[in-house]
Scaffold this motif. Sequence first.
Motif, PDB file in Angstrom:
ATOM      1  N   LYS A   1      30.418  41.228 -30.356  1.00  0.00           N
ATOM      2  CA  LYS A   1      30.044  40.697 -28.994  1.00  0.00           C
ATOM      3  C   LYS A   1      31.057  39.746 -28.564  1.00  0.00           C
ATOM      4  O   LYS A   1      31.815  39.772 -27.546  1.00  0.00           O
ATOM      5  CB  LYS A   1      28.813  39.718 -29.385  1.00  0.00           C
ATOM      6  CG  LYS A   1      27.469  40.598 -29.559  1.00  0.00           C
ATOM      7  CD  LYS A   1      26.294  39.890 -29.869  1.00  0.00           C
ATOM      8  CE  LYS A   1      26.289  38.754 -31.186  1.00  0.00           C
ATOM      9  NZ  LYS A   1      26.578  39.488 -32.338  1.00  0.00           N
ATOM     10  N   SER A   2      31.560  38.982 -29.554  1.00  0.00           N
ATOM     11  CA  SER A   2      32.451  38.026 -29.472  1.00  0.00           C
ATOM     12  C   SER A   2      33.930  38.836 -28.802  1.00  0.00           C
ATOM     13  O   SER A   2      34.526  38.370 -28.059  1.00  0.00           O
ATOM     14  CB  SER A   2      33.029  36.985 -30.426  1.00  0.00           C
ATOM     15  OG  SER A   2      31.932  36.221 -30.566  1.00  0.00           O
ATOM     16  N   THR A   3      34.116  39.980 -29.561  1.00  0.00           N
ATOM     17  CA  THR A   3      35.454  40.704 -29.282  1.00  0.00           C
ATOM     18  C   THR A   3      35.411  41.070 -27.756  1.00  0.00           C
ATOM     19  O   THR A   3      36.265  41.204 -27.124  1.00  0.00           O
ATOM     20  CB  THR A   3      35.334  41.685 -30.307  1.00  0.00           C
ATOM     21  OG1 THR A   3      35.706  41.212 -31.587  1.00  0.00           O
ATOM     22  CG2 THR A   3      36.665  42.447 -30.219  1.00  0.00           C
TER      23      THR A   3
ATOM     24  N   PHE B   1      33.661  29.060 -25.648  1.00  0.00           N
ATOM     25  CA  PHE B   1      33.837  29.520 -26.874  1.00  0.00           C
ATOM     26  C   PHE B   1      32.560  29.349 -27.637  1.00  0.00           C
ATOM     27  O   PHE B   1      31.712  28.687 -27.577  1.00  0.00           O
ATOM     28  CB  PHE B   1      35.088  28.814 -27.264  1.00  0.00           C
ATOM     29  CG  PHE B   1      36.278  28.893 -26.599  1.00  0.00           C
ATOM     30  CD1 PHE B   1      37.203  29.888 -27.204  1.00  0.00           C
ATOM     31  CD2 PHE B   1      36.605  28.446 -25.549  1.00  0.00           C
ATOM     32  CE1 PHE B   1      38.387  30.215 -26.474  1.00  0.00           C
ATOM     33  CE2 PHE B   1      37.826  28.713 -24.685  1.00  0.00           C
ATOM     34  CZ  PHE B   1      38.634  29.507 -25.458  1.00  0.00           C
ATOM     35  N   GLN B   2      32.813  30.153 -28.727  1.00  0.00           N
ATOM     36  CA  GLN B   2      31.565  30.128 -30.026  1.00  0.00           C
ATOM     37  C   GLN B   2      31.534  29.089 -30.584  1.00  0.00           C
ATOM     38  O   GLN B   2      30.403  28.412 -30.772  1.00  0.00           O
ATOM     39  CB  GLN B   2      31.914  31.416 -30.689  1.00  0.00           C
ATOM     40  CG  GLN B   2      30.499  31.637 -31.595  1.00  0.00           C
ATOM     41  CD  GLN B   2      30.625  32.994 -32.359  1.00  0.00           C
ATOM     42  OE1 GLN B   2      31.403  33.786 -32.146  1.00  0.00           O
ATOM     43  NE2 GLN B   2      29.553  33.083 -33.258  1.00  0.00           N
ATOM     44  N   ILE B   3      32.751  28.330 -30.934  1.00  0.00           N
ATOM     45  CA  ILE B   3      32.811  27.158 -31.386  1.00  0.00           C
ATOM     46  C   ILE B   3      33.252  26.205 -30.260  1.00  0.00           C
ATOM     47  O   ILE B   3      34.074  26.225 -29.852  1.00  0.00           O
ATOM     48  CB  ILE B   3      33.789  27.011 -32.611  1.00  0.00           C
ATOM     49  CG1 ILE B   3      33.063  28.013 -33.839  1.00  0.00           C
ATOM     50  CG2 ILE B   3      33.851  25.716 -33.081  1.00  0.00           C
ATOM     51  CD1 ILE B   3      34.077  28.815 -34.547  1.00  0.00           C
TER      52      ILE B   3
ATOM     53  N   LEU C   1      29.391  32.829 -21.471  1.00  0.00           N
ATOM     54  CA  LEU C   1      28.913  31.755 -22.509  1.00  0.00           C
ATOM     55  C   LEU C   1      28.762  32.462 -23.813  1.00  0.00           C
ATOM     56  O   LEU C   1      27.714  33.342 -24.134  1.00  0.00           O
ATOM     57  CB  LEU C   1      27.548  31.123 -22.045  1.00  0.00           C
ATOM     58  CG  LEU C   1      27.607  30.424 -20.584  1.00  0.00           C
ATOM     59  CD1 LEU C   1      26.055  29.981 -20.461  1.00  0.00           C
ATOM     60  CD2 LEU C   1      28.714  29.400 -20.516  1.00  0.00           C
ATOM     61  N   ASP C   2      29.457  32.115 -24.886  1.00  0.00           N
ATOM     62  CA  ASP C   2      29.529  32.457 -26.153  1.00  0.00           C
ATOM     63  C   ASP C   2      28.743  31.624 -26.947  1.00  0.00           C
ATOM     64  O   ASP C   2      28.819  30.626 -27.344  1.00  0.00           O
ATOM     65  CB  ASP C   2      30.926  32.750 -26.812  1.00  0.00           C
ATOM     66  CG  ASP C   2      30.643  33.718 -28.040  1.00  0.00           C
ATOM     67  OD1 ASP C   2      29.655  34.316 -28.491  1.00  0.00           O
ATOM     68  OD2 ASP C   2      31.757  33.910 -28.548  1.00  0.00           O
ATOM     69  N   GLU C   3      27.518  31.965 -27.299  1.00  0.00           N
ATOM     70  CA  GLU C   3      26.259  31.046 -28.064  1.00  0.00           C
ATOM     71  C   GLU C   3      26.173  29.939 -27.653  1.00  0.00           C
ATOM     72  O   GLU C   3      26.529  28.789 -28.535  1.00  0.00           O
ATOM     73  CB  GLU C   3      26.786  31.565 -29.623  1.00  0.00           C
ATOM     74  CG  GLU C   3      26.788  32.680 -30.189  1.00  0.00           C
ATOM     75  CD  GLU C   3      26.699  32.872 -31.655  1.00  0.00           C
ATOM     76  OE1 GLU C   3      25.952  32.088 -32.231  1.00  0.00           O
ATOM     77  OE2 GLU C   3      26.957  34.157 -32.231  1.00  0.00           O
ATOM     78  N   PRO C   4      25.782  29.534 -26.383  1.00  0.00           N
ATOM     79  CA  PRO C   4      25.831  28.328 -25.908  1.00  0.00           C
ATOM     80  C   PRO C   4      24.702  27.419 -26.800  1.00  0.00           C
ATOM     81  O   PRO C   4      25.005  26.238 -26.422  1.00  0.00           O
ATOM     82  CB  PRO C   4      25.425  28.376 -24.611  1.00  0.00           C
ATOM     83  CG  PRO C   4      24.682  29.731 -24.525  1.00  0.00           C
ATOM     84  CD  PRO C   4      25.574  30.697 -25.499  1.00  0.00           C
TER      85      PRO C   4
END
Lengths: 328, 240, 295, 254, 379
Positions: D45-47, D87-89, D173-176
């Motif tokens: 997913k992030s990729t 970003f995820q982080i 949005l990555d894991e907001p």
Amino acid sequence: MAAQIKTTDTQTTTIALRRPGQDSTRNAIILGIGLLIALAAPYVLYPVFVMKVLCFALFACAFNLLIGFAGLLSFGHAAFFGGAAYITAHSAKVWGLGPEVSILLGMGFSALLGLAFGALAIRRQGIYFAMITLALSQMVFFMALQLKFTGGEDGIQAVPRGHLFGVIDLNNSLSMYYFVLAVFLVGFAVVWRAVHSPFGQVLKAIRENEPRAVSLGYRTERYKLLAFVLSASLAGLAGGTKALVFQLASLTDVTWQMSGEVVLMTLLGGMGTLLGPVVGAAIVVTLESYLAATSMPVPVVIGAIFVVCVLVFRRGIVGELQARFGRR
Amino acid sequence: MPDGATVKTAMLEIRDLQAFYGESHVLHGVNIDVRQGEVVTLLGRNGAGKTTTMRSIMGIVGKRNGSIRFQGKELIGMAQHKIPRLGIGYVPEERGIFSSLSVDENLMLPPVVKSGGMTVPQIYELFPNLQGRGTTQGTRLSGGEQQMLAIARILRTGADLILLDEPTEGLAPVIIEQIGVAVRKLKQRGFTIVLVEQNFRFAATIADRHYVMEEGHVVDMIPNDQLAQNMDKLHTYLGV
Amino acid sequence: MFDLLGVPPQVLFGQLLLGLINGSFYALLSLGLAVIFGMLNVINFAHGALYMIGAFVAWLLLTKLGLGYWWALGLSPLIVGLLGVVLEKTMLSRLYKLDHLYGLLLTFGLALIMEGAFRHFYGVSGQPYPIPDALKGGQNLGFMFLPNYRGWVVVASLIVCFGTWFAIERTRLGAYLRAATENPVLVQAFGINVPVMITATYGFGVALAGLAGVLAAPIYQVSPLMGTNLIIVVFAVVVIGGMGSILGAIVTGLGLGLLEGLTKVFYPEASNIVVFVVMAIVLLIKPAGLFGRER
Amino acid sequence: MADDIILEARGLSKEFKGFIAVKEVNLQVRRGTIHALIGPNGAGKSTVFNLLTKFLTPTRGQILYKGRDITAMKPADVALLGMVRSFQISAVFPHLSVLENVRVALQRPRGTSFHFWKPEASLYDLHARAEELIEAVNLTPWAGHTAAELPYGRKRALEIATTLALDPEVMLLDEPLAGMGHEDIEGTAALIKRVSADRTILMVEHNLSVVAHLSDTITVLRRGEILAEGAYDVVSRNPQVMEAYMGTGEVGHA
Amino acid sequence: QVSNNVIKIGVMNDRSGIYADLAGEGSAIAARLAAEEFGGKIAGAPIEIVVADHQNKADIAANTAREWIDAGNVDVIADVPNSAAALAVQGITKDKKRIFLMSGPGSTDLSGKSCSPYGFQWTYDNYAMAAGTARALVEQGKKNWFFITADYAFGHSLEDETTKMVKQLDGKVAGNVRHPLGTADFSSYLLQAQASKADVIGLANAGGDATNAVKQASEFGITQSGQSLAGLLLFISDVNALGLQAAQGLLLTTGFYWDTDDQTREWTKKFEAKAGRKPTMVQAGVYSAVRHYLKAVEAVGSDDPDKVAAKMRETTVEDMFTKNGKIAANGRMFHDMYLAQVKTPAESKGPWDYYKIVKTIPAEQAFLDPAKSGCSLVK
Ligand SMILES: Nc1ncnc2c1ncn2[C@@H]1O[C@H](COP(=O)(O)OP(=O)(O)OP(=O)(O)O)[C@@H](O)[C@H]1O
Ligand SMILES: Nc1ncnc2c1ncn2[C@@H]1O[C@H](COP(=O)(O)OP(=O)(O)OP(=O)(O)O)[C@@H](O)[C@H]1O
Ligand SMILES: [Mg+2]
Ligand SMILES: [Mg+2]
């Protein structure tokens, strides 16, 4: 979570950022006093000495623009400082150009050199960046040593100061002094403005979190490159001016020790503070000229100051004062 | 407290633990008991001090007072690197996968401190995602895979007390289930586990008891079998 | 007989061999730098000064205590290593939490102090240090005269280089070290005594500089300035190899020695710049260096 | 219909030294929807996110944004076209104040960002808009604090505000919600819903109840490939998805 | 009439860098020895000596010189090794009309195109060093030369001067190789020199470069294989640093050797008591120059620079340093130089017993004809 918010704290956004009014009056007072001192200095102190301080102060400010506000430590700034000195000296002596044109040529050279260095070095950060700039500046050093026009270890001597705009005779040490002061003030103003400009804001953001800045649509490399070129040009301005002050351009100004010295000045005065480099430069230059007459080994003293600064005094003099008197 | 700490040997006894980060006082007298073979969770909102409690046990907060006894030995005052050697394994909240190490190197990094840890094949069985990724750079793994790796490498060491800080954060439900299975298996093998969780539905499926923390204090302790009765209370604590 | 660009093959062989010898010096010095950088994230600017001190210790052992080369070969790295341990314990260790640049600045200051102090006490023209009797003389290889001592230097440095490489890349130790660089707190929480390990690493890296100093003493003048000029080139070697890469440091050190040797024959004017030119090219193509990892 | 597709990936693949992280992904995101990307950890997913925003270069495949091929663009340029990511982080500018964080984003479209000769005061007129955005994510009490002082959940909120400042057409949005306390989750979910009104959102999220509640379309990835796609009800009943991702559902997020 | 009622001598040199050993504090000691000969006083005015470290930076040298003259009442500046620094000081002393006694710097420009009516180049210059050695060797029949040259102006000029002399005497140059400043390893260059089969390998470099080259030449057995090594600018401090083992057989030119006659030995004893080592030619030159200056002041009864300079030019230099030294219009002090060969360890009787004086080079041969120097003061 709740533990963190002090509910008694009635912060509102209106007082959130800096308080422009108060801040600028204080700045104005400090700058005003500084300017008065600078104007009076040549009547009290030895003018050439004060000019040297000003040149180095400008050099340190230029350097500080990079380290303090873009977070990039260049260990090769001598290349710009010394390189511009050679170009200015050559223009003035061999081509017989006027002082202002010569200095501008020197500065232009540094800007180009900065562009070339920057294009190579900007791709890396932190220590890598420092090492690369150092190595590149060594290249400039060896060229300065070997090229014909630089005069090898003799340097370019007896550079004429000439007439400013063809009218004002700079051989008069007071005219020269006020010319140097003006150059310094212009350079300083550029740094000051750049830091507090839209560009400066982006630079700070990049320093803080580069990928995030990219994701917001900033082409960060260009910003860093511009900062680098700006810093290199101002370093060149300082170097070119110094060449006219001392009427010579020599290898000293392109050695890596010189790059180290400007780091020391900035560190001692306070990285990332506007006045820090000026204070640092004044102290280091004074110290060097004082030590010259004693039997103390200069490098040991300079090295010791370096170590002390890094270990216990990292904010530098101005940084420390600001922290003490609660200014951001 | 309504527990019979004396029935089984207390493995970990925390008494009046105070912890500080520089000037800020974060834990104000925490008391926790964990018995051999138990699974205990620490519940609480963000910033309640759960992570700090764990870090205090490992000796990696700035300053701590009070008493933490592990198998009768006092940990406060002990050299940091000796604490894990007593048999305590720590899986940090931020996972702590090393980017300069490959997955294999990450896995093999913590020294074995006791016999009885899991073998590498057993670990692969538990976390199939890790299989075949040995040479990948540690931080190139996806977030969830990193979490698995962080747990896996502690299981290898044979530590009998394992501190898991939010092991389910960012994991897919199916993986959370797997981790639940793993924790139960570990419990069967006799491991003692302290777990920090936000996801108390998950916690409820595996824990024996729950400590609830608020602003640096333990405010309640709920045995798992009384969870149903205490649901309302818990909801207010956690602000669900 | 054919000539290569006007250079007879014998001369070329000779130059290649000499390049290798110089390269092994670069390798040894950049190895120490790479070890320290890789583990502490500190660019050890004092490396050149410590190399110089290594040579001076050998000289002092000889003139003050009458202890000869072989003694110095063991004692000098030890003493320099101990000095490193003291520096790390008292100064460097306070900087790990800060930006790595402070490490560079600190060691820069230390380098100035050390070089300045030696200059003050021993002058700058340097001190003579004889080649040990066992290694006097040389071999006539037909295409050149190879002093025995030079042969020994290559062998000794290659052994040390590959020994170190093996210890760091092929054993668990290396993983500990790399992990500790990244997150010392966590590694500590695994039960590893990180501060001691870091101190030891710095001591070791610095001892390598000391060793290089002893090896250099009979070849170069033992002078307070001997490290200053060398160190910048060695920095470039490390950048080209990829900072922190052990193998990179060794291979690049040797390779650049050879390249420099060739430049000295074909275009000697550029022999000092060639390293930097190579560096610029490498950085354009591979910003992380030949063997470096992008971080 | 085709006009409706604002972002499209065709045959997108990414290999890392022989490891295939994303394989032949065809993804179509419709304008004005919330599109969720879910899947087990390591599904890619992030990729995919990184590929779409050009933080990674695809090994194969094509990316179309508003019908325009952006496969060869630089990440900053993608952002300039109106597609902005988180970003995820959490990613904030830690030593800038909350207000400045937002302002940095607001100043970008002005085109004065290279102007090192202009005073900072030339940016003060952005404050009103910045304060609005800060208000929208409930950060008003924090506006003067530096971002580093914020608790984690607030940082995520700040990140969303900063992203919104660019008024992007597409937000990724990555894991907001990751790492947020329960008390923040609802608010943030509502915020996402609110801002989706006139834009398109593509998000990765593990919190299924939120995903169920928010999203119009869900794409499930597994081992780099698309496993299923559709509305939540459809997808969640897919036995393959249940096996690969949801499990029995009893430990799901609260 | 003495200005400010004090005769102030500023000894400026490198006190911690590469020239510290050949000049440094030793030069200050030498100046003090000269002052003592006048009882520390001339015409009632005390002689005061101040020192400064120019750190080999021309700007510091210029700054110090200016301050000394403008604010420190310094009447005369002495020594200043490092040509760049000396050129800078020459410019200032010329402007401000102060006497400048150069012992340390070797650039021929100082008595050439940058000459000054107040500047005196005392001890040696690069021409004398290079040409002296070259002439002596070629006359011995060593006609085929190879140069290892430091790749910057100084090295080039040393090589040029030598080449001119070699060619003038029907010698030839087999080749040359240029190395960067601060080279540690010379093996590659030595190998090329060896391959050239030249009779003489001329080292057109200085300081650490020269000592490293000499040391490695001995390692590679250059002299044993029949080639001669000529150091074109080597000082006794360099030889001391090298040790006789490495330096033996080396040919060089010097302006002074402590063990020449009773007078030099006697003076050396006084010097050594204070400095703890034997003097170099630069230090001895500082003594001679300062002494000559003071004598002129005494004679004129004033420290007026124009009068003193004129007096200095009129009088010949007679002291332990030289007999019958004459100052030419370009400021060059003409005196005899020596060609020396470094002794073998067996020949040497102890520390600092380093040189065999092979030949005295008469002043007219040693130095460049002032008419060709390019100095505008020469009519
Ligand atoms: N390094 C630190 N320096 C200063 N304060 C800290 C630091 N780490 C944590 N704190 C503060 O200590 C308090 C407790 O934090 P802790 O990390 O233990 O909370 P937590 O219960 O684990 O929360 P979360 O669920 O967010 O992980 C918080 O107020 C936090 O802001
Ligand atoms: N740079 C890389 N090099 C090697 N492998 C990579 C790299 N980046 C990602 N991967 C691999 O690609 C796969 C997909 O990773 P990705 O981060 O996209 O997963 P994800 O779906 O976001 O998972 P999560 O929900 O855990 O964050 C993972 O197996 C990961 O290990
Ligand atoms: Mg926590
Ligand atoms: Mg992910």
